[in-house]
Design a protein around this motif. Structure first.
Motif: not given
Length: 197
Positions: A19-25, A63-76, A91-98
């Motif tokens: 939804s937010t498009k934020q990178v979480l971890m 938990v993290l409820h799956l919406v979908d999985i995409k592979n990048d252009c190199d499949s790696d 550590k209790g923050t929304d993302t691993c970057w605080g």
């Protein structure tokens, strides 16, 4: 989907809020973690430190409820879009970057922050925003009305530059009105989402 695992049988998995498009971890999956994620709809990693499968939130409940999985252009590298339940970081923050996991609207979010700062400053000598806010919500609402009329007038004309100029004035003053009413763009987003479920 072709997946290129590394020499240790792992692939990086970037976790993004759908939804937010934020990178979480960032985590790592092996083939078993990938398959378990797809089957259970709960994101599962291969823990390199514990050397076992680990479903995110198995102890915390976050938990993290799956919406979908995409592979990048190199499949790696995988992009895993999720709906998180609770904070993602151990550590209790929304993302691993605080960072807070909230929607961002590009420059409009920056503009909301500028308006917030100028309202809080109450410096009516230097700030148009503070000066207009000091006159009360009726004046802010009146200004939105004026800018809306000017935008409509320019829409009827053929000068696109003037139309965009007045549209920008309208949007700026509308953000001010949202602030005066105690709302933000997020509230408008939520209202629009509720209409399209």
């Amino acid at each position: 989907m072709t997946i290129k695992y590394d020499k240790n049988g792992l692939i990086p998995a970037i976790i993004q809020d759908a939804s937010t498009k934020q990178v979480l971890m960032l985590g790592y999956m092996n083939e078993d973690a990938y398959n378990k994620t797809k089957d259970s709809k709960l994101v599962t990693f291969f823990s390199r430190s514990k050397q076992r499968l680990w479903t995110k939130g198995e102890e915390s409940g976050n938990v993290l409820h799956l919406v979908d999985i995409k592979n990048d252009c190199d499949s790696d590298t995988l992009l895993v879009r999720v709906n998180p339940e609770g904070p993602t970081c151990h550590k209790g923050t929304d993302t691993c970057w605080g960072e807070d996991n909230k929607s961002q609207y590009g420059f409009f979010s920056e503009l909301e922050a500028i308006i917030d700062k100028r309202v809080a400053s109450k410096d009516t000598d230097k700030s148009y925003v503070a000066r207009l806010f000091s006159k009360g919500i009726n004046k802010v609402a009146q200004k939105v009305g004026e800018e809306a009329v000017e935008t409509v007038i320019e829409a009827m004309d053929s000068n696109d530059n003037l139309f965009l100029y007045e549209s920008a004035d309208l949007m700026f003053h509308y953000l001010m009105l949202l602030k005066a009413k105690g709302f933000s763009l997020k509230d408008i987003e939520n209202e629009l989402k509720s209409r399209h479920k």
